[in-house]
Design an enzyme around this catalytic site. Structure first.
Site, PDB file in Angstrom:
ATOM      1  N   HIS A  37      99.949   4.105 140.540  1.00 35.05           N
ATOM      2  CA  HIS A  37      98.764   3.306 140.894  1.00 35.05           C
ATOM      3  C   HIS A  37      97.483   4.124 140.693  1.00 35.05           C
ATOM      4  CE1 HIS A  37     101.890   1.446 143.642  1.00 35.05           C
ATOM      5  NE2 HIS A  37     101.440   0.392 143.010  1.00 35.05           N
ATOM      6  N   GLY A 147     100.172  -1.746 135.225  1.00 35.14           N
ATOM      7  CA  GLY A 147     101.108  -0.769 134.680  1.00 35.14           C
ATOM      8  C   GLY A 147     102.078  -1.424 133.705  1.00 35.14           C
TER       9      GLY A 147
END
Ligand code: PAF
Length: 285
Positions: A37, A147
């Site tokens: 993250h 992602g």
């Protein structure tokens, strides 16, 4: 860093942020933050003037027998990590703020959402598409960062944003950021913390077996053979079951029986010690 928990707070904070000009990058998360993250946040910082991160454990993307209640929640710790990375605004709505009483809308993306995780987790991508559409409408970022670890999710979000005209001028770009891995190759995931230490060690079989399968396919070997060997290696390595192991077209996610000149992706989901892990890697000709 400001924190907003209601839409009014969010709108006021965004207006203040935008008053000085500059672009806004959004990093949507469900919290339980890790290096993966933080890499998204750093990429957003590199490409945008202001970074807005969201933390929302979205109930609509969890199935009835999934880990919604157990999903790790650590808002204070996550908030400190985001502040240290220079995030300007944290959007951390309550479930009621995101889905007020009477909420009846569902966004369902066909095609790319149907196989793989869509087949193993019915309704999951509807929940993702719906909440990400709301996040885009709420924040109206110039760019949004996701992602590549959740490769199918990224494809679903791109399709949803394209079809609902959210890409321009609303959310200008959807940026996929390469997967961040542990030293032994395991893709970082908030769910890795569910693994016992034995299962965590065994989980490294997943990227290792994927790399072997890719080497076999890229050397011109049979795809079905490579996938069968991959599944066998996972079971031998301590995984209890394999949801899917497939070669797919990197754009459409259509399963491929052989490489045919287009970018391809190896996609795997497998269970170890009750935890479902997913991973994907690029496969070239
Ligand atoms: O990838 C995630 O963390 C979630 O699926 C997302 C994109 C934040 C939507 O809830």
């Amino acid at each position: 860093m400001q924190t907003a928990n209601t839409l009014d707070m969010l709108r006021n904070a965004l207006a203040e942020l935008r008053r000085g000009g500059g672009s806004v990058g959004l990093v949507p998360t469900m919290g339980a933050l890790h290096e993966g993250h933080l890499t998204l946040v750093r990429e957003a910082k590199a490409q945008c003037d202001h970074v807005v991160a969201s933390i929302f454990v979205n109930p609509t993307q969890f199935g009835p027998n999934e880990d919604l209640d157990a999903y790790p929640r650590q808002l204070a710790e996550d908030s400190a990590m985001l502040e240290a990375e220079g995030v300007a605004l944290l959007w951390a709505p309550t479930v009621d703020a995101m889905y007020p009483q009477g909420f009846v809308t569902n966004i369902s993306v066909s095609g790319v959402s149907e196989g793989f995780c869509g087949a193993s987790r019915p309704g999951h991508f509807d929940g993702v598409a719906t909440v990400v559409c709301k996040l885009f409408n709420q924040v109206m970022p110039d760019k949004a960062f996701f992602g590549e670890k959740d490769f199918q999710q990224l494809a679903v979000i791109r399709a949803m944003a394209r079809d609902l005209d959210l890409t321009r001028p609303h959310v200008r770009d959807i940026i996929g950021v390469p997967t961040v891995r542990e030293a032994d190759g395991l893709a970082m995931s908030s769910r890795n913390r569910y693994l016992s230490s034995d299962d965590r060690a065994a989980a490294a079989t997943l990227p290792e077996a994927m790399k072997r399968a890719i080497a076999h396919i890229e050397a011109g070997g049979d795809v079905a053979e490579a996938l069968a060997a991959l599944e066998a290696a996972l079971i031998d390595g301590g995984f209890s079951s394999v949801d899917y192991a497939a070669l797919a077209d990197a754009q459409s996610l259509t399963p491929l029986g052989e490489l045919a000149g287009q970018p391809a992706r190896l996609l795997v989901a497998a269970r170890i010690g009750g935890t479902r892990l997913i991973d994907n890697m690029a496969v070239s000709e």
